[in-house]
Design a protein around this motif. Sequence first.
Motif, mmCIF file in Angstrom:
data_model
loop_
_atom_site.group_PDB
_atom_site.id
_atom_site.type_symbol
_atom_site.label_atom_id
_atom_site.label_comp_id
_atom_site.label_asym_id
_atom_site.label_seq_id
_atom_site.Cartn_x
_atom_site.Cartn_y
_atom_site.Cartn_z
ATOM 1 N N LYS A 117 -77.830 135.098 -0.071
ATOM 2 C CA LYS A 117 -76.489 135.281 0.285
ATOM 3 C C LYS A 117 -76.284 136.811 -0.317
ATOM 4 C CE LYS A 117 -75.228 130.519 -0.214
ATOM 5 N NZ LYS A 117 -74.336 129.382 -0.966
ATOM 6 N N HIS A 118 -77.065 137.653 0.323
ATOM 7 C CA HIS A 118 -76.769 138.906 -0.104
ATOM 8 C C HIS A 118 -77.130 139.836 1.238
ATOM 9 C CE1 HIS A 118 -76.352 138.579 -4.195
ATOM 10 N NE2 HIS A 118 -77.250 137.738 -4.347
ATOM 11 N N ILE A 156 -79.584 145.064 0.622
ATOM 12 C CA ILE A 156 -79.630 144.563 -0.610
ATOM 13 C C ILE A 156 -80.948 144.063 -1.216
ATOM 14 C CG2 ILE A 156 -78.774 143.162 -2.807
ATOM 15 C CD1 ILE A 156 -77.117 145.652 -2.415
ATOM 16 N N VAL A 157 -81.357 142.898 -0.369
ATOM 17 C CA VAL A 157 -82.448 142.321 -0.521
ATOM 18 C C VAL A 157 -83.801 143.457 -0.188
ATOM 19 C CG1 VAL A 157 -83.739 140.560 0.517
ATOM 20 C CG2 VAL A 157 -81.375 140.444 0.459
ATOM 21 N N MET A 158 -83.595 144.265 0.740
ATOM 22 C CA MET A 158 -84.586 145.309 0.679
ATOM 23 C C MET A 158 -84.735 146.070 -0.465
ATOM 24 S SD MET A 158 -86.380 144.719 3.572
ATOM 25 C CE MET A 158 -85.877 142.946 3.274
ATOM 26 N N ALA A 159 -83.747 146.454 -1.070
ATOM 27 C CA ALA A 159 -83.750 147.458 -2.292
ATOM 28 C C ALA A 159 -84.475 146.481 -3.368
ATOM 29 C CB ALA A 159 -82.401 147.729 -2.435
ATOM 30 N N TYR A 193 -84.434 140.982 -9.242
ATOM 31 C CA TYR A 193 -84.107 142.404 -8.925
ATOM 32 C C TYR A 193 -82.877 142.651 -8.260
ATOM 33 C CZ TYR A 193 -88.789 143.824 -10.289
ATOM 34 O OH TYR A 193 -90.046 144.079 -10.993
ATOM 35 N N ILE A 194 -82.477 141.441 -7.422
ATOM 36 C CA ILE A 194 -81.157 141.749 -6.983
ATOM 37 C C ILE A 194 -80.191 141.489 -7.963
ATOM 38 C CG2 ILE A 194 -79.322 140.003 -5.907
ATOM 39 C CD1 ILE A 194 -81.504 139.733 -3.999
ATOM 40 N N ASN A 195 -80.325 140.588 -9.086
ATOM 41 C CA ASN A 195 -79.231 140.814 -10.322
ATOM 42 C C ASN A 195 -79.434 142.175 -11.114
ATOM 43 O OD1 ASN A 195 -78.370 138.213 -9.964
ATOM 44 N ND2 ASN A 195 -80.057 137.171 -11.013
ATOM 45 N N GLU A 237 -76.428 147.264 -12.367
ATOM 46 C CA GLU A 237 -76.487 148.649 -12.185
ATOM 47 C C GLU A 237 -75.269 149.053 -11.504
ATOM 48 O OE1 GLU A 237 -80.363 149.523 -10.472
ATOM 49 O OE2 GLU A 237 -81.392 149.117 -12.404
ATOM 50 N N GLY A 238 -74.723 148.231 -10.825
ATOM 51 C CA GLY A 238 -73.583 148.624 -10.088
ATOM 52 C C GLY A 238 -73.654 148.670 -8.653
ATOM 53 N N VAL A 239 -74.728 148.307 -8.205
ATOM 54 C CA VAL A 239 -75.137 148.480 -6.905
ATOM 55 C C VAL A 239 -74.716 147.390 -6.141
ATOM 56 C CG1 VAL A 239 -77.134 149.032 -5.165
ATOM 57 C CG2 VAL A 239 -77.094 150.379 -7.200
#
Length: 727
Positions: A13-14, A18-21, A166-168, A173-175
């Motif tokens: 649910k992102h 974001i998932v790629m990062a 890594y998503i969390n 980190e504010g991303v």
Amino acid sequence: MVHKYQSPVRVYKHPFEIVMAAYQKRFPTCKMIPVFLGSDIINEYKSEDGAIHDVERRCRLNVDAPYLLKKIVGVDHVIFIQKNCLDRRNRTLKIYARNESFSSRIVINETCTYTVHKENSDWTCFEQEASLDIKSFFGFENTVEKIAMKQYTQNIKKGKEVIEYYINELLTEGVTNIPRWTCPDHMVAATGNQSDKQSSQDSGVRSRSGSVCSTTSQHSHGSLILGATAASITPQDQLTHVRDQPVETMVCYSGDKLDADYIERFLGHLTLVQESQLVQLRQLLQQTHKGKIPKDAHILRFLRARDFNFEKAREMLVHSLAWRKLHNIDHLLHTYTPPDVLTKYYTGGWHFSDKDGRPLYVLRLGLMDVKGLMKAVGEENLLKHVLWVNEEGLRRASEATKARGHPVSGSEALGACTCIVDLEGLSMRHLWRPGIRALLRIIEIVEANYPETMGRLLIVRAPRVFPVLWTLISPFIDENTRKKFMIYGGNDYQGPGGLVDYIEKKYIPDFLEGECYCDVPEGALVPKSLYKEEFIDRSPDEPPLNVNNSLYTTAHIIKDYPNEVLINVPQRGCVITWDFDILKGDMTFTVFRCKAALNKASNEHEHHVGGHVVSVQYIDKAMQVGPDLSIVEPPHICRDGDSVQGSHVVSSAGSYILQWKYFDSTKASFEFSLSTHKSKVMYHTELLLSEVFRGSMSSLQSSTSGFSSLSIGTNQSVPHSHNTRKH
């Protein structure tokens, strides 16, 4: 043997970006996956506009294998090649992985895909296919296979945790937002849409010089070996989303896919391998039974009944679907009304639910006059009534699952319903031979077509004669079903360990010392005045279900003796339609037009086996294609379990022949076989006259092959070709 894995759709649910990062944080090493020792980039390509980014890596993976095995093969780690094809313009990432180590002995392939959710552009979907083929491995093939399966499943679970981690981390980190890719202004002005042609989504990975490194153009079935490949190199299990629609509104159509949270919510917890078997069997049915397929819960029951053995479950299910079609079982709930005799004297009925929410059925078998019922309504009507009860149980279980928001069968899928069988009054008169024979036939049919529907069977007040009855029927009951039987003698069902463990006290029937009134008929001896002559002297060898009222005809196809249907078409523009299921073996289906008129009286030849007609032929051996026959629908190979529907618009009047002919698949593949040269088909044909038919070809959908009570109609229109189509 090739092992395959196919994941359900897993949803983050992102947003895709974001998932790629989060995914990129896994390289070059990942501390959360110890087996992933590291990776080196060996090829990389970036398009000038930044939309395409292809990377090829050589990845080193540690393998959790016995020390002796590592010593024998002489390696501490294995190498896998991974190719990533990122298309920021279309927001997709395709990942291909294959083994480099021992590639002549083991073939491992994996394909993973990230795409944008079709219904929510801020969610990301993940799918995965994998395959393992162990050709030879120093005599350790079985050991390697076990290691592969164990490690693969472990790393799939780990892959989900890693991406979530890594998503969390990014969110901490504010991303919280990464802009989507847009074509640079100077590129738009300079090259226009030229960059669109550079997409490598399906073409593979480009080298640093810009040349294309070819990859497979279709999804390879990714690795089931050294599961580290997939999980270490590619994210496996993803976050998922819950479909909030009711069960009956969830449309199953060609291309529709299962997602993981839907499985968890409506089907119960499954292991990764069980999920994969469900997805693969569902996909196969979409190919062979296009248009309508059974509900997922129904497919899952057959998998459970065969311990998730794919081939055994497939065979059992396709034969059951053909049985349902032959006897019109799908419409039983809407077309069957119990005869008055059964309404009054059949001592069974529904009564609230058990503690897990499963519908509860109460059967006072000890009070039932089985002999009287069989002589009053016959074995066929008695069986039909039992099937009607089973269909109603599945309907009630589905409603209960929808109401509760989770499968009432429980996490271990104990079954859809619970049954109390009260044996008070059971005596030797219940051991009447024709009655026992009918009971065994009913058990056989129910076991074959309603597997894993029984949650628990609570047998209470079992008398001394019960062991005799149990000895007669228990061999015919599936072992998994027998494990669900709880047998109580005397008053043992009362108190702890009895009915109160499974049913709320307030719902225990009053005749079992409970507090709840139960309106199940108490039964009595059926008056002889209600007996019918036709059922009193019925032969015990007659089939328990009458197929004379079925739309379908069954034929046995023997080598050199095809089955043929003659249809005389009066005028041009008429439509011949067919609908058939292959019940056994393989065969070809062809439609001919005879240049001379034929008629059944003079041209029909019957083939008999054991005094029964098993097939009919009209084409004489002297007739040849060309001078006597023309082929209007070319031979179509149909496999065991296929369901086929099709139509042909005739261009001229005349005699047409639909032919099913035995096909020896072993001869085509040069394999040795002990084939019996015998196949079986169930078919229905129809002629639509030109003056009656006013629709378009796309409206010629078979109206007799749907699974109304087990399936959900397709949302997707399927163009109806003039050619035979495998469903």
